[in-house]
Design an enzyme around this catalytic site. Structure first.
Site: not given
Ligand code: X8Z
Ligand code: ZN
Length: 609
Positions: A210, A337-338, A367-368, A371, A395, A499, A508-509
């Protein structure tokens, strides 16, 4: 999907050569640029093959290639840093910027045997998470439920407290618990790598992304600003859930984590039907509409693509439509997981998502796609600058657009909301804002604490004897929630969130949730859809659909990649250089007032013990 060192070295050398005017070396520098792209491509292919088909052979190929590339990266890194030991004294700030990054090699800095172990531990944890199956509550002998789609659906739809508790506990016990020792070993090696990169620990390395000495304090300040609003939300939701599941609540004021419609209690929009502020008015859950209209995952991606191109942004390339995986296959294990993938060859961009036809997934599709749009916009930057301005920017792109897509006005426009339903009245606005706050405001403490937790582990404040206790201490303190079943240090509940085992930084979120409203506000003004002085044009009603002006403003910032520090990119997009909570507060301001009054009327006092 980038190879760190190669990504750094190639453009760096080109730059050195340009700066010192040594054209004779240009050829080899270009070769290196190609080499780095090529290696990044090869590793992406191997990683993709594994993530879309988890098996031993794909795992072996992926791990052995990643070791080869780590070795090569290290070699080049050592070479460059010993050749230019005085890089900090270079006059050209751009050159220093590139050199600064070269000193950060990440996990590839580890000795080969340690790197191998690191990569294996990370793979083991992600594989365990992605392949965990649990037993059904209703059909006790059925033990093949997976997180996506089965458990997510139960958490979303079931109102049976016992079933929710069963599913929550099964998932946390089986996905998290067994990885605790692996995680402990992973933390140690990860910290070794951070130290080899001259950081005190992995948390410090993450924060360096950052580029700000005050970032940690800035985030804390943002949280403090928004905390009273979160507490109002929490109090209202608690009161409504107490009406449904009374005996689950005690006088500590905490909400049991399994009752919020989401496995991690990170977004609460699924409990909206239990607490709709004005039940006779419209709401934006378009799941039923999409199903009725025969929506498919492909259609959802097409709708999203059409929104991006309506702004004059880049359509998804042919390869994207051919190679993406947008539905869960039933003949093999995948990492559901996307995620969005840049294959580093300027052509191949893909999404992997086990998409379901639901409103939540429609947002995740955007969201995807955000990216990929970012990847496309900076694809002609030097290799090293093909990254987000900071991780939160990446994000925020798709989410920013989704703030327009999800407005009742836009949903009408694309035929997902009946045209005859009135939407311009106060009650409908409150319904809409409340459902948005269940998503965005509810998320804030989770977005913050997940890395606060890992900072504390990485810097040694907390060791493995406290892994689970500390997780729940923070969950309680920040989110005001408690576990629905007895927990102990035999559990590792943080490991039940993707994660953590996959080692993806999470702050990041949080950052994204703040800055996407700053982006939205600025783009809405650009599109003539928002006027702070006109009460007929509130920020939450803005839809930037078809605004080429908004699209080009966004593109101007995003196409810079990471070539400049993020405040400069922020300035291009918003005119501001700082993160600030004013946009998100402006957006939700009618709801904050409404909630405060509603809680007062119910006698519900915000906060918990
Ligand atoms: O992991 C994600 C995306 C991929 S970068 C689907 N997100 C976080 C989560 O699922 O915990 C988006 C919202 C927060
Ligand atoms: Zn994402």
């Amino acid at each position: 999907m980038k190879i760190w060192t190669l990504a750094i070295v190639a453009p760096l050398l080109i730059c050195i050569i340009d700066a010192w005017n040594l054209p004779s070396l240009r050829y080899s520098a270009l070769n290196l640029d190609q080499l780095s792209s090529q290696k990044c491509y090869e590793s992406s292919v191997a990683e993709w093959a594994y993530a879309t088909d988890i098996n031993d052979e794909n795992e072996k190929t992926k791990l052995s290639l990643s070791l080869d590339i780590a070795k090569l990266s290290k070699e080049i890194w050592q070479n460059v840093t010993t050749t230019f030991p005085l890089w900090r004294e270079f006059k050209d700030p751009d050159l220093v910027r590139k050199f600064k990054t070269i000193t950060i090699l990440g996990s590839a800095a580890l000795p080969d045997d340690q790197y191998k172990k690191y990569a294996q531990l990370e793979t083991d944890m992600t594989k365990h998470y992605s392949t965990t199956k649990v037993c059904s509550f209703k059909y006790k002998e059925t033990c093949n439920l997976s997180l996506e789609p089965d458990l997510i659906k139960i958490m979303r739809e079931s109102r049976d407290e016992e079933e929710l508790r069963h599913v929550w506990t099964e998932w946390h016990d089986k996905s998290g618990g067994p990885t605790k020792q692996t995680y402990k070993q992973f933390v140690e090696i990860s910290n070794q790598a951070a130290k080899l990169n001259n950081f005190k620990d992995t948390g410090a390395l993450w924060l360096d992304g950052y580029e700000s000495e005050t970032f940690k304090d800035d985030v804390e300040e943002l949280w403090q600003t928004l905390k009273p609003f979160y507490q109002q939300m929490h109090a209202y939701v608690r009161a409504k859930l107490r009406n449904v599941y009374g005996d689950q609540f005690s006088d500590d004021g905490l909400i049991p984590a399994h009752l919020l419609g989401n496995m991690w209690a990170q977004a609460w929009d699924n409990v909206f039907p239990l607490m709709t502020p004005y039940p006779t008015k419209a709401s934006i859950d378009v799941t039923e509409q999409m199903i009725q209209q025969g929506y498919t995952p492909l259609k959802m991606f097409q709708v999203s693509d059409e929104f991006f191109t309506s702004l004059g942004l880049i359509p998804m390339p042919e390869e994207f439509w051919k190679e993406s995986l947008i539905e869960k296959p039933d003949d093999r294990e995948v990492v559901c997981h996307a995620s969005a993938w840049d294959f580093c060859n300027k052509k191949d961009f893909r999404i992997k998502q086990c998409t379901r036809v639901t409103t939540t997934d429609l947002i995740t599709v955007h969201h995807e796609m955000g990216h990929i749009q970012y990847d496309l916009l900076y694809k002609d930057q030097p290799y090293f600058y093909r990254q987000g301005a900071n991780p939160g920017f990446h994000e925020a792109v798709g989410d920013t657009l989704a703030l327009s897509v999800i407005t009742p006005k836009h949903l009408k426009e694309i035929g997902l909301l009946d045209k005859s339903i009135p939407i311009d009245d106060y009650e409908t606005s409150i319904n809409f804002l409340f459902s948005m706050a269940l998503d965005k405001i509810a998320f804030l403490p989770f977005g913050y604490l997940t890395d606060k937790y890992r900072w504390d582990i990485y810097d040694g404040t907390v060791d493995e004897s406290q892994y689970n206790t500390h997780w729940w201490k923070l969950r309680k303190e920040y989110q005001g929630i408690k576990p629905p079943s007895e927990r102990s240090e035999a559990n590792f509940d943080a490991g039940a969130k993707f994660h953590v085992p996959a080692n993806v930084e999470y702050l990041r979120y949080f950052v994204s949730t703040i800055i996407q409203f700053q982006f939205h506000r600025s783009l809405c003004i650009e599109a003539g859809q928002y006027d702070p002085l006109d009460s007929n044009k509130p920020l939450h009603n803005c839809d930037i659909y078809r605004s080429k002006a908004a699209g080009s403003k966004l593109a101007a910032g995003l196409s810079m990649g990471s070539s400049k520090p993020w405040p400069e990119v922020m300035k291009v997009i918003t005119g501001q250089e700082k993160m600030d909570a004013s946009a998100i507060r402006e957006y939700f301001s009618p709801l904050e007032k409404w909630l405060t009054a509603a809680n007062e009327k119910m006698g519900e006092i915000p906060g918990w013990k």
